[in-house]
Design a protein around this motif. Structure first.
Motif, PDB file in Angstrom:
ATOM      1  N   GLU A  36       0.827  -1.201   0.000  1.00 59.05           N
ATOM      2  CA  GLU A  36       0.000   0.000   0.000  1.00 59.05           C
ATOM      3  C   GLU A  36       0.868   1.259   0.000  1.00 59.05           C
ATOM      4  O   GLU A  36       1.874   1.337   0.711  1.00 59.05           O
ATOM      5  CB  GLU A  36      -0.896   0.000   1.236  1.00 59.05           C
ATOM      6  N   GLY A  37       0.502   2.209  -0.840  1.00 64.27           N
ATOM      7  CA  GLY A  37       1.229   3.467  -0.920  1.00 64.27           C
ATOM      8  C   GLY A  37       2.335   3.496  -1.952  1.00 64.27           C
ATOM      9  O   GLY A  37       2.882   4.568  -2.242  1.00 64.27           O
ATOM     10  N   GLU A  38       2.682   2.336  -2.500  1.00 60.47           N
ATOM     11  CA  GLU A  38       3.718   2.289  -3.535  1.00 60.47           C
ATOM     12  C   GLU A  38       3.092   2.490  -4.915  1.00 60.47           C
ATOM     13  O   GLU A  38       1.873   2.545  -5.068  1.00 60.47           O
ATOM     14  CB  GLU A  38       4.474   0.967  -3.472  1.00 60.47           C
ATOM     15  N   SER A  39       3.959   2.596  -5.924  1.00 61.97           N
ATOM     16  CA  SER A  39       3.506   2.772  -7.298  1.00 61.97           C
ATOM     17  C   SER A  39       4.039   1.638  -8.157  1.00 61.97           C
ATOM     18  O   SER A  39       5.109   1.085  -7.893  1.00 61.97           O
ATOM     19  CB  SER A  39       3.977   4.121  -7.856  1.00 61.97           C
ATOM     20  N   VAL A  40       3.288   1.293  -9.207  1.00 62.10           N
ATOM     21  CA  VAL A  40       3.660   0.172 -10.068  1.00 62.10           C
ATOM     22  C   VAL A  40       3.348   0.519 -11.516  1.00 62.10           C
ATOM     23  O   VAL A  40       2.346   1.171 -11.815  1.00 62.10           O
ATOM     24  CB  VAL A  40       2.923  -1.112  -9.642  1.00 62.10           C
ATOM     25  N   LEU A  41       4.233   0.085 -12.400  1.00 66.84           N
ATOM     26  CA  LEU A  41       4.018   0.173 -13.841  1.00 66.84           C
ATOM     27  C   LEU A  41       3.760  -1.230 -14.356  1.00 66.84           C
ATOM     28  O   LEU A  41       4.586  -2.128 -14.173  1.00 66.84           O
ATOM     29  CB  LEU A  41       5.240   0.770 -14.541  1.00 66.84           C
ATOM     30  N   ILE A  42       2.626  -1.424 -14.999  1.00 67.74           N
ATOM     31  CA  ILE A  42       2.223  -2.738 -15.507  1.00 67.74           C
ATOM     32  C   ILE A  42       2.221  -2.686 -17.025  1.00 67.74           C
ATOM     33  O   ILE A  42       1.429  -1.958 -17.634  1.00 67.74           O
ATOM     34  CB  ILE A  42       0.829  -3.120 -14.972  1.00 67.74           C
ATOM     35  N   HIS A  43       3.120  -3.446 -17.630  1.00 67.11           N
ATOM     36  CA  HIS A  43       3.133  -3.530 -19.087  1.00 67.11           C
ATOM     37  C   HIS A  43       2.065  -4.517 -19.570  1.00 67.11           C
ATOM     38  O   HIS A  43       1.690  -5.446 -18.848  1.00 67.11           O
ATOM     39  CB  HIS A  43       4.506  -3.966 -19.586  1.00 67.11           C
ATOM     40  N   GLY A  44       1.588  -4.295 -20.792  1.00 66.15           N
ATOM     41  CA  GLY A  44       0.517  -5.159 -21.302  1.00 66.15           C
ATOM     42  C   GLY A  44      -0.740  -5.024 -20.475  1.00 66.15           C
ATOM     43  O   GLY A  44      -1.390  -6.015 -20.127  1.00 66.15           O
ATOM     44  N   GLY A  45      -1.106  -3.811 -20.154  1.00 68.76           N
ATOM     45  CA  GLY A  45      -2.191  -3.572 -19.215  1.00 68.76           C
ATOM     46  C   GLY A  45      -3.542  -4.098 -19.661  1.00 68.76           C
ATOM     47  O   GLY A  45      -4.411  -4.338 -18.815  1.00 68.76           O
ATOM     48  N   SER A  46      -3.739  -4.305 -20.954  1.00 72.06           N
ATOM     49  CA  SER A  46      -5.048  -4.782 -21.433  1.00 72.06           C
ATOM     50  C   SER A  46      -5.096  -6.295 -21.579  1.00 72.06           C
ATOM     51  O   SER A  46      -6.138  -6.847 -21.956  1.00 72.06           O
ATOM     52  CB  SER A  46      -5.389  -4.123 -22.777  1.00 72.06           C
ATOM     53  N   THR A  49       0.840   0.294 -19.527  1.00 77.71           N
ATOM     54  CA  THR A  49       1.053   0.534 -20.953  1.00 77.71           C
ATOM     55  C   THR A  49       0.101  -0.330 -21.765  1.00 77.71           C
ATOM     56  O   THR A  49      -0.271  -1.430 -21.365  1.00 77.71           O
ATOM     57  CB  THR A  49       2.497   0.214 -21.381  1.00 77.71           C
ATOM     58  N   ALA A  50      -0.292   0.198 -22.914  1.00 78.14           N
ATOM     59  CA  ALA A  50      -1.141  -0.537 -23.846  1.00 78.14           C
ATOM     60  C   ALA A  50      -0.952   0.075 -25.230  1.00 78.14           C
ATOM     61  O   ALA A  50      -0.350   1.149 -25.363  1.00 78.14           O
ATOM     62  CB  ALA A  50      -2.603  -0.492 -23.418  1.00 78.14           C
ATOM     63  N   GLY A  51      -1.495  -0.595 -26.261  1.00 80.64           N
ATOM     64  CA  GLY A  51      -1.155  -0.218 -27.628  1.00 80.64           C
ATOM     65  C   GLY A  51      -2.207   0.524 -28.414  1.00 80.64           C
ATOM     66  O   GLY A  51      -2.062   0.679 -29.633  1.00 80.64           O
ATOM     67  N   SER A  52      -3.280   0.996 -27.760  1.00 79.49           N
ATOM     68  CA  SER A  52      -4.297   1.759 -28.484  1.00 79.49           C
ATOM     69  C   SER A  52      -5.052   2.639 -27.504  1.00 79.49           C
ATOM     70  O   SER A  52      -5.025   2.415 -26.281  1.00 79.49           O
ATOM     71  CB  SER A  52      -5.282   0.822 -29.198  1.00 79.49           C
ATOM     72  N   THR A  53      -5.750   3.618 -28.043  1.00 79.41           N
ATOM     73  CA  THR A  53      -6.565   4.494 -27.210  1.00 79.41           C
ATOM     74  C   THR A  53      -7.631   3.701 -26.471  1.00 79.41           C
ATOM     75  O   THR A  53      -7.900   3.920 -25.286  1.00 79.41           O
ATOM     76  CB  THR A  53      -7.228   5.583 -28.066  1.00 79.41           C
ATOM     77  N   GLU A  54      -8.268   2.747 -27.171  1.00 78.98           N
ATOM     78  CA  GLU A  54      -9.302   1.916 -26.553  1.00 78.98           C
ATOM     79  C   GLU A  54      -8.739   1.105 -25.395  1.00 78.98           C
ATOM     80  O   GLU A  54      -9.336   1.015 -24.317  1.00 78.98           O
ATOM     81  CB  GLU A  54      -9.915   0.984 -27.598  1.00 78.98           C
ATOM     82  N   LYS A  55      -7.574   0.504 -25.596  1.00 79.63           N
ATOM     83  CA  LYS A  55      -6.968  -0.306 -24.542  1.00 79.63           C
ATOM     84  C   LYS A  55      -6.538   0.553 -23.356  1.00 79.63           C
ATOM     85  O   LYS A  55      -6.681   0.148 -22.202  1.00 79.63           O
ATOM     86  CB  LYS A  55      -5.786  -1.088 -25.105  1.00 79.63           C
ATOM     87  N   CYS A  56      -6.012   1.740 -23.649  1.00 77.18           N
ATOM     88  CA  CYS A  56      -5.621   2.647 -22.564  1.00 77.18           C
ATOM     89  C   CYS A  56      -6.836   3.071 -21.746  1.00 77.18           C
ATOM     90  O   CYS A  56      -6.784   3.129 -20.509  1.00 77.18           O
ATOM     91  CB  CYS A  56      -4.899   3.864 -23.123  1.00 77.18           C
ATOM     92  N   LYS A  57      -7.929   3.351 -22.407  1.00 75.85           N
ATOM     93  CA  LYS A  57      -9.152   3.728 -21.695  1.00 75.85           C
ATOM     94  C   LYS A  57      -9.621   2.590 -20.798  1.00 75.85           C
ATOM     95  O   LYS A  57     -10.042   2.808 -19.654  1.00 75.85           O
ATOM     96  CB  LYS A  57     -10.251   4.102 -22.697  1.00 75.85           C
ATOM     97  N   ALA A  58      -9.520   1.349 -21.302  1.00 76.21           N
ATOM     98  CA  ALA A  58      -9.922   0.192 -20.503  1.00 76.21           C
ATOM     99  C   ALA A  58      -9.053   0.069 -19.258  1.00 76.21           C
ATOM    100  O   ALA A  58      -9.549  -0.237 -18.168  1.00 76.21           O
ATOM    101  CB  ALA A  58      -9.840  -1.084 -21.343  1.00 76.21           C
ATOM    102  N   CYS A  59      -7.744   0.298 -19.400  1.00 79.02           N
ATOM    103  CA  CYS A  59      -6.839   0.228 -18.246  1.00 79.02           C
ATOM    104  C   CYS A  59      -7.215   1.252 -17.189  1.00 79.02           C
ATOM    105  O   CYS A  59      -7.206   0.956 -15.982  1.00 79.02           O
ATOM    106  CB  CYS A  59      -5.395   0.451 -18.699  1.00 79.02           C
TER     107      CYS A  59
END
Length: 332
Positions: free
Chosen positions: A145-155, A176-186
């Protein structure tokens, strides 16, 4: 009800494209001490299934050669040594292989009850991703809790699971994700900021958002992201590698940040883990995660469900990477 003499299963005629898979018939699997025999109602499709079909991810010697690592269905037989499940129970679980079939042997230590209100398709969407994310993101990388994480292949199935779990346990999530739609889903699933890797630099974005970088990176890309992942981490951060979609060999990697920033680099695959290790992950999930599923606070993201006979089409979709969340098979 007596068990049938044989069953349908997905047979590999050779290694290669999705078309090498056919529906065959064969005997039901035997069950050893500590195992359940499950009549399969739904199956999750995963990247390791594709790799095994292509010939690059062979099953362990003691595992079924049939594809598939996660199921949901009804217990129809219980072997010696099992005390916590009975015939008629509805279970999902992480198999050691053999999921693409009408019946599958499942170690009892890798079986879990259906969350409240779940059908077989939703339940079968849980085991592989939740075991993997819990082990790598929380047990090994130590996200708190309180930390930050970067998740690749988020969709992806892993990504959608990791975003929800990290957010539920109080972390700030980037993906990270490869399209506007996928980024919105994340972002809908809980990411503070989704980064379209096709036109943004994830290192620049996370540093701008955090000031110093993230505490953990969950990576399925591998070699092509290695240096940039190290750059994206803050001091005492951890890079957790779970796949090599961008290659396994980083020939010109700069290791200096590991020393300067006191970084940890770790990684694992699930299949070679011992039964005891998998049981420990299962127990953590039941204690820490299943209450969230029961309450509807998190849930698997399911992109599309195919009939079992359309397994070739399911694998074709997986290879396009056009999906958001899980691809599933439903038995007839």
């Amino acid at each position: 009800m007596p068990l049938p003499a044989d069953m349908r299963f997905v047979e590999l005629t050779s290694f290669g494209a999705p078309e090498v898979m056919t529906i065959g018939r064969g005997p039901l699997p035997g069950v050893k001490s500590g195992e359940l025999l499950v009549r399969v109602e739904a199956v999750g499709v995963n990247r390791p299934d594709v790799a095994q079909r292509q010939g690059s991810y062979p099953p362990p010697k003691d595992a079924s050669p049939v594809l598939g690592l996660e199921i949901a269905g009804e217990v129809v037989a219980v072997a010696a040594g099992v005390t916590d499940f009975a015939v008629g129970d509805k279970v999902c679980g992480l198999t050691n292989g053999g999921a693409y079939a009408e019946y599958c042997a499942l170690p009892a230590g890798q079986a879990l009850r259906f969350p409240k209100g779940y059908d077989a398709v939703k339940a079968a969407a849980l085991p592989e991703n939740y075991f993997t994310v819990w082990a790598n993101l929380f047990q090994m990388a130590g996200l708190t809790e309180g930390e930050s994480v970067l998740i690749h292949g988020g969709s992806s199935g892993i990504g959608t699971t990791a975003i929800q779990l990290a957010k539920a346990f109080g972390a700030t999530v980037f993906a990270t994700a490869g399209s506007t739609e996928k980024c919105k889903a994340c972002e809908t699933l809980g990411a503070k900021r989704a980064i379209n890797y096709r036109d943004e630099d994830f290192v620049e974005v996370v540093k701008a958002e955090t000031g110093s970088g993230v505490d953990v990176v969950l990576d399925m890309i591998g070699a092509s992201y290695f240096d940039r992942n190290l750059s994206a981490l803050a001091k005492d951060g951890c890079l957790s590698i779970i796949a090599f979609l961008g290659g396994a060999v980083a020939e010109k990697a700069n290791l200096t940040p590991i020393m300067v920033k006191r970084l940890t680099v770790t990684g694992s695959t699930m299949r070679p883990r011992t039964a005891e290790e998998k049981r420990a992950i299962r127990d953590d999930l039941l204690r820490e995660v299943w209450p969230l599923l029961d309450a509807g606070e998190i849930a698997p993201a399911i992109h599309k469900t195919f009939p079992f006979d359309e397994v070739v089409e399911a694998h074709r979709l997986m290879e396009t990477s056009a999906h958001i969340g899980k691809i599933m098979l439903r038995m007839g």
